[in-house]
Design a protein around this motif. Structure first.
Motif, PDB file in Angstrom:
ATOM      1  N   ARG A  99       3.413   8.349  -7.051  1.00 58.45           N
ATOM      2  CA  ARG A  99       3.865   7.307  -7.981  1.00 58.45           C
ATOM      3  C   ARG A  99       5.232   6.833  -7.501  1.00 58.45           C
ATOM      4  NH1 ARG A  99       3.553   8.313 -14.191  1.00 58.45           N
ATOM      5  NH2 ARG A  99       4.616  10.244 -13.666  1.00 58.45           N
ATOM      6  N   TYR A 100       5.361   5.499  -7.398  1.00 53.16           N
ATOM      7  CA  TYR A 100       6.588   4.861  -6.911  1.00 53.16           C
ATOM      8  C   TYR A 100       7.222   4.046  -8.035  1.00 53.16           C
ATOM      9  CZ  TYR A 100       4.444   6.103  -2.495  1.00 53.16           C
ATOM     10  OH  TYR A 100       3.871   6.809  -1.466  1.00 53.16           O
ATOM     11  N   LYS A 101       8.525   4.203  -8.213  1.00 57.92           N
ATOM     12  CA  LYS A 101       9.247   3.471  -9.257  1.00 57.92           C
ATOM     13  C   LYS A 101       9.437   2.011  -8.858  1.00 57.92           C
ATOM     14  CE  LYS A 101      11.950   7.441 -10.727  1.00 57.92           C
ATOM     15  NZ  LYS A 101      13.288   8.019 -10.823  1.00 57.92           N
ATOM     16  N   ILE A 102       9.561   1.182  -9.884  1.00 63.73           N
ATOM     17  CA  ILE A 102       9.950  -0.214  -9.702  1.00 63.73           C
ATOM     18  C   ILE A 102      11.266  -0.378 -10.445  1.00 63.73           C
ATOM     19  CG2 ILE A 102       9.375  -2.634 -10.140  1.00 63.73           C
ATOM     20  CD1 ILE A 102       6.406  -1.702 -10.243  1.00 63.73           C
ATOM     21  N   CYS A 144       0.868  -1.179   0.000  1.00 65.28           N
ATOM     22  CA  CYS A 144       0.000   0.000   0.000  1.00 65.28           C
ATOM     23  C   CYS A 144       0.903   1.228   0.000  1.00 65.28           C
ATOM     24  CB  CYS A 144      -0.926   0.011   1.215  1.00 65.28           C
ATOM     25  SG  CYS A 144      -0.108   0.233   2.795  1.00 65.28           S
ATOM     26  N   CYS A 145       0.318   2.357  -0.289  1.00 68.04           N
ATOM     27  CA  CYS A 145       1.057   3.615  -0.300  1.00 68.04           C
ATOM     28  C   CYS A 145       1.540   3.909   1.126  1.00 68.04           C
ATOM     29  CB  CYS A 145       0.159   4.732  -0.814  1.00 68.04           C
ATOM     30  SG  CYS A 145       0.923   6.368  -0.722  1.00 68.04           S
ATOM     31  N   ASP A 160       6.040   0.485 -15.313  1.00 66.54           N
ATOM     32  CA  ASP A 160       7.092   0.127 -14.357  1.00 66.54           C
ATOM     33  C   ASP A 160       7.003   0.986 -13.098  1.00 66.54           C
ATOM     34  OD1 ASP A 160       7.865   2.471 -15.533  1.00 66.54           O
ATOM     35  OD2 ASP A 160       9.936   1.869 -15.891  1.00 66.54           O
ATOM     36  N   THR A 161       5.769   1.354 -12.739  1.00 66.48           N
ATOM     37  CA  THR A 161       5.536   2.130 -11.523  1.00 66.48           C
ATOM     38  C   THR A 161       4.298   1.620 -10.794  1.00 66.48           C
ATOM     39  OG1 THR A 161       4.136   3.795 -12.601  1.00 66.48           O
ATOM     40  CG2 THR A 161       6.519   4.235 -12.549  1.00 66.48           C
ATOM     41  N   PRO A 197       9.918  -2.696  -5.915  1.00 70.19           N
ATOM     42  CA  PRO A 197       9.245  -1.406  -5.746  1.00 70.19           C
ATOM     43  C   PRO A 197       9.993  -0.529  -4.743  1.00 70.19           C
ATOM     44  CG  PRO A 197       7.978  -3.149  -4.695  1.00 70.19           C
ATOM     45  CD  PRO A 197       9.144  -3.798  -5.369  1.00 70.19           C
ATOM     46  N   ILE A 198      10.242   0.710  -5.111  1.00 71.23           N
ATOM     47  CA  ILE A 198      10.928   1.664  -4.240  1.00 71.23           C
ATOM     48  C   ILE A 198       9.840   2.465  -3.521  1.00 71.23           C
ATOM     49  CG2 ILE A 198      12.638   3.510  -4.107  1.00 71.23           C
ATOM     50  CD1 ILE A 198      13.648   0.761  -5.275  1.00 71.23           C
TER      51      ILE A 198
END
Length: 72
Positions: free
Chosen positions: A36-39, A11-12, A24-25, A44-45
């Motif tokens: 928005r979180y990068k992968i 989850c966020c 890819d996010t 996942p970052i």
């Protein structure tokens, strides 16, 4: 990429909202934070400081693309 089981657990970290996989996010389904979180390399970052805040317009397009309902 990310398997469905992991996506269901994540989850966020800022809003605790569900996430949607978009390319890819991972994108938070929370309209107020719109993070928005990068992968990277399948990982996942999930660091708030490394995430991006989307514009409302861009976030709404992503939610509509993935058929996520939200209040306009």
């Amino acid at each position: 990429m990310i398997n469905e089981e992991l996506l269901n657990i994540l989850c966020c970290p800022l809003s605790k909202a569900d996430l949607v996989l978009d390319g890819d996010t991972l994108v938070s389904t929370d309209k107020n934070t719109r993070r928005r979180y990068k992968i990277i390399d399948g990982i996942p970052i999930m660091l708030i400081d490394e995430s991006e805040e989307l514009s409302l317009e861009e976030w709404e397009k992503i939610m509509e693309k993935h058929k996520i309902s939200y209040e306009k």
